[in-house]
Design an enzyme around this catalytic site. Structure first.
Site, PDB file in Angstrom:
ATOM      1  N   CYS A  44       0.821  -1.208   0.000  1.00  0.00           N
ATOM      2  CA  CYS A  44       0.000   0.000   0.000  1.00  0.00           C
ATOM      3  C   CYS A  44       0.859   1.263   0.000  1.00  0.00           C
ATOM      4  O   CYS A  44       1.701   1.430   0.887  1.00  0.00           O
ATOM      5  CB  CYS A  44      -0.906  -0.025   1.237  1.00  0.00           C
ATOM      6  SG  CYS A  44      -1.786   1.517   1.541  1.00  0.00           S
ATOM      7  N   TYR A 175      -5.294   6.602  -9.190  1.00  0.00           N
ATOM      8  CA  TYR A 175      -6.514   5.841  -8.895  1.00  0.00           C
ATOM      9  C   TYR A 175      -7.695   6.396  -9.696  1.00  0.00           C
ATOM     10  O   TYR A 175      -8.562   5.645 -10.146  1.00  0.00           O
ATOM     11  CB  TYR A 175      -6.829   5.895  -7.397  1.00  0.00           C
ATOM     12  CG  TYR A 175      -5.935   5.020  -6.558  1.00  0.00           C
ATOM     13  CD1 TYR A 175      -6.335   3.735  -6.192  1.00  0.00           C
ATOM     14  CD2 TYR A 175      -4.685   5.460  -6.138  1.00  0.00           C
ATOM     15  CE1 TYR A 175      -5.512   2.924  -5.423  1.00  0.00           C
ATOM     16  CE2 TYR A 175      -3.856   4.662  -5.372  1.00  0.00           C
ATOM     17  CZ  TYR A 175      -4.272   3.395  -5.014  1.00  0.00           C
ATOM     18  OH  TYR A 175      -3.456   2.587  -4.264  1.00  0.00           O
TER      19      TYR A 175
END
Length: 334
Positions: A44, A175
């Site tokens: 992450c 994203y």
């Protein structure tokens, strides 16, 4: 936690648990050696920031760390890297359990990084943006000798301004491209992302670091996205105007940081690829993980020393990565 609106635009829910761990304990959680556990996943990018800052500041002895595996289901990140799939300190299999200890019906995404209060087993905060700033400003009594100033007071306004644009346009921008639900939303997201990368190229063409002449919080925040650009975002998220390796200034800047102790030694390319390609089944339903790209070029000379700058300012590099916290052999460049 995120969603796609009716126009096909990706939106991130940023309503985190904003309780802070501070020197004065104003929120009920004072800085205290050994009391808290930082839960992360190497995959992450948001968690990767905390791994880097904790290491640069030398907080290993006062703030323990737990590593989740690279994949998760709809419920939670899990401790499947640990023996028996249970975190050895928190004694839980899922970080979800620590969220439910704090809020029994916690309604939002179960995210990393999260800091857990070990005595109660409850999450204190998952506010990743504030977390690293607090490491720099609230945990100072426990910084190692020679710890760098990642958030120096006289540069905070500029760091905040640069970091804000990096977050909206780059960290979150990739994203926005990857999860766009319509062609129009994707096209706009793509243009926004590369406009920002062009701005960063211009800014970094004549200076080694983003703000001032040393590494700051702003560099940490950009680095974790750049490290994932070619292995994931270029193909998986369709951020494909050019690879990082085809953007000379940003590529040299990223290699400079990668080769700086505390940065590249936190990057696990294998777990990064496993996470994105195996978890995002709406984008990659086969869950096939690509073998490339070749990583050896991360260690090639970058030439950024010619711009001057002192990576750690008056401070020193961190020592070797602690036993048990090292990226597995073969998962990184070199």
């Amino acid at each position: 936690m995120a969603y796609v609106n009716p126009q096909g635009e990706f939106s991130r829910d940023t309503n985190y648990i904003t309780t802070r761990i501070t020197a004065d304990g104003a929120d009920g959680y004072p800085v205290e050696p050994g009391r808290y556990r930082l839960v992360v996943a190497r995959a992450c990018p948001w968690a990767n920031r905390t791994i880097i800052v904790r290491r640069l500041l030398g907080l290993e002895d006062v703030l323990s760390i737990g590593f989740c595996g690279p994949t998760h289901d709809e419920r939670s990140w899990t401790f499947d890297l640990d023996p028996g799939g249970v975190d050895p300190v928190l004694k839980i299999a899922r970080i979800q359990d620590a969220y439910f200890k704090r809020v029994s019906d916690y309604p939002k995404g179960i995210t990393v990084p999260a800091i857990v209060d070990v005595p109660t087993g409850a999450v204190v905060t998952n506010d990743f943006a504030q977390m690293t700033l607090d490491f720099s400003t609230e945990w100072t009594a426990y910084h190692r000798d020679g710890a760098p100033q990642l958030y120096p007071e006289h540069l905070r306004d500029e760091i905040d301004e640069v970091a804000r644009r990096i977050y909206t346009e780059v960290n979150n921008g990739v994203y926005r491209c990857g999860f766009a639900g319509s062609q129009d939303a994707y096209d706009k997201a793509y243009d926004r992302l590369f406009t920002a990368l062009d701005w960063l190229t211009e800014r970094l063409a004549a200076q080694r670091y983003l703000v001032g002449d040393t590494i700051t919080e702003a560099d940490v925040r950009l680095f974790t996205t750049l490290a994932r650009f070619d292995p994931v975002y270029h193909g998986h998220f369709k951020c494909n105007r050019s690879k990082l390796a085809e953007m000379p200034v940003l590529w040299a800047y990223a290699r400079d940081l990668f080769q700086t102790p505390g940065f590249g030694d936190t990057i696990d390319f294998v777990q990064i690829k496993q996470h994105y390609y195996m978890v995002h089944t709406d984008i990659n339903p086969t869950r096939v993980v690509p073998k490339g790209p070749d990583l050896a070029n991360w260690l090639t000379p970058h030439g950024r020393e010619a711009l001057g700058g002192r990576p750690f300012g008056e401070g020193t590099p961190p020592g070797p990565t602690r036993e048990g916290e090292r990226v597995p052999a073969g998962h990184c460049a070199g």
